[in-house]
Write an enzyme that holds these catalytic residues in place. Structure first.
Site, PDB file in Angstrom:
ATOM      1  N   GLU A 237      47.427  27.457 -10.954  1.00  0.00           N
ATOM      2  CA  GLU A 237      47.644  26.786 -12.239  1.00  0.00           C
ATOM      3  C   GLU A 237      46.321  26.203 -12.722  1.00  0.00           C
ATOM      4  O   GLU A 237      45.599  25.563 -11.951  1.00  0.00           O
ATOM      5  CB  GLU A 237      48.654  25.637 -12.086  1.00  0.00           C
ATOM      6  CG  GLU A 237      50.076  26.074 -11.833  1.00  0.00           C
ATOM      7  CD  GLU A 237      50.895  26.267 -13.126  1.00  0.00           C
ATOM      8  OE1 GLU A 237      50.336  26.090 -14.230  1.00  0.00           O
ATOM      9  OE2 GLU A 237      52.081  26.603 -12.992  1.00  0.00           O
TER      10      GLU A 237
ATOM     11  N   HIS B 176      51.246  34.954 -15.857  1.00  0.00           N
ATOM     12  CA  HIS B 176      52.675  34.666 -15.983  1.00  0.00           C
ATOM     13  C   HIS B 176      53.234  35.423 -17.189  1.00  0.00           C
ATOM     14  O   HIS B 176      54.382  35.857 -17.189  1.00  0.00           O
ATOM     15  CB  HIS B 176      52.872  33.145 -16.148  1.00  0.00           C
ATOM     16  CG  HIS B 176      54.203  32.656 -15.682  1.00  0.00           C
ATOM     17  ND1 HIS B 176      54.583  31.343 -15.776  1.00  0.00           N
ATOM     18  CD2 HIS B 176      55.258  33.308 -15.123  1.00  0.00           C
ATOM     19  CE1 HIS B 176      55.819  31.225 -15.292  1.00  0.00           C
ATOM     20  NE2 HIS B 176      56.245  32.391 -14.893  1.00  0.00           N
TER      21      HIS B 176
ATOM     22  N   ASP C 225      51.665  31.901 -20.711  1.00  0.00           N
ATOM     23  CA  ASP C 225      50.471  31.476 -19.975  1.00  0.00           C
ATOM     24  C   ASP C 225      49.970  32.583 -19.044  1.00  0.00           C
ATOM     25  O   ASP C 225      50.777  33.380 -18.562  1.00  0.00           O
ATOM     26  CB  ASP C 225      50.762  30.200 -19.163  1.00  0.00           C
ATOM     27  CG  ASP C 225      51.889  30.358 -18.132  1.00  0.00           C
ATOM     28  OD1 ASP C 225      52.948  30.902 -18.477  1.00  0.00           O
ATOM     29  OD2 ASP C 225      51.679  29.957 -16.971  1.00  0.00           O
TER      30      ASP C 225
HETATM   31 ZN    ZN Z   1      53.289  29.822 -15.658  1.00  0.00          ZN
END
Ligand code: ZN
Length: 190
Positions: free
Chosen positions: A98, A161, A171
């Site tokens: 992330e 993603h 994203d």
């Molecule tokens: Zn994501």
């Protein structure tokens, strides 16, 4: 960057989050943005019941600081309903990174980014939106971590993603240089 025998990245700040299931085989690296403030604020959120089990192995802050929440042989909840190259449920076979980034949230971008947003249409469709730019320090750290993971675990690919859940997710979005990362990790891009 070295990865220890017990699957922790040496040099990463450790912020362990309990839970997950054993993940003996890793196939893919999945890239995300947090839609959030700082990396640590996202990690703190993941510790709450409201996060419903959301988590990722690695979180990278805008300044390039790398945090690790779980060893790479344990699953995290970053992919959700997802599909890629015949695999479904990518949580069971992928490592999640992330990036602290506001995505197309203009209020958060204004608060947390030093740069003006970039205007783009997402490859999966939708209207022209303004996306938070990824700082070079953050992208450099992401590339370094990704290369180490692909090499150590002989991964089959790097995915967004928005590749593995295109109907639900945007994203890491148009501001992220996905093709460049794939090349840097030694994959052919067509
Ligand atoms: Zn994501």
């Amino acid at each position: 960057m070295n990865i220890s025998a017990d699957h922790w990245l040496e040099g990463a700040m450790r912020r362990p989050i309990p839970g997950g299931s054993p993940m003996p085989v890793r196939r893919f690296l999945a890239i995300h943005f947090t839609s959030g403030a700082t990396a640590e604020s996202s990690i703190e959120f993941w510790r709450t019941p409201a996060a419903k089990g959301a988590s990722a192995h690695i979180v990278i802050d805008r300044d390039g600081t790398v945090y690790q929440c779980r060893p790479f042989n344990v699953t995290c909840g970053h992919a959700g309903v997802s599909r890629w190259q015949g695999f479904s449920n990518l949580n069971s076979c992928s490592i999640g990174i992330e990036l602290a980034n506001a995505g197309d949230d203009e209020r958060l971008t204004k608060r947390w980014s030093k740069f003006p947003p970039t205007e783009a249409r997402h490859k999966n469709g939708g209207t022209l939106k303004r996306w938070e730019v990824y700082p070079v320090e953050q992208l450099a750290a992401c590339e370094e971590v990704a290369k180490a993971l692909v090499k150590r675990y002989n991964l089959d690919g790097v995915v967004g993603h928005d590749d593995i859940a295109p109907s639900r997710k945007v994203d890491p979005g148009p501001a992220f240089p996905m093709q460049a990362l794939r090349v840097a990790c030694g994959f052919k891009v067509g």
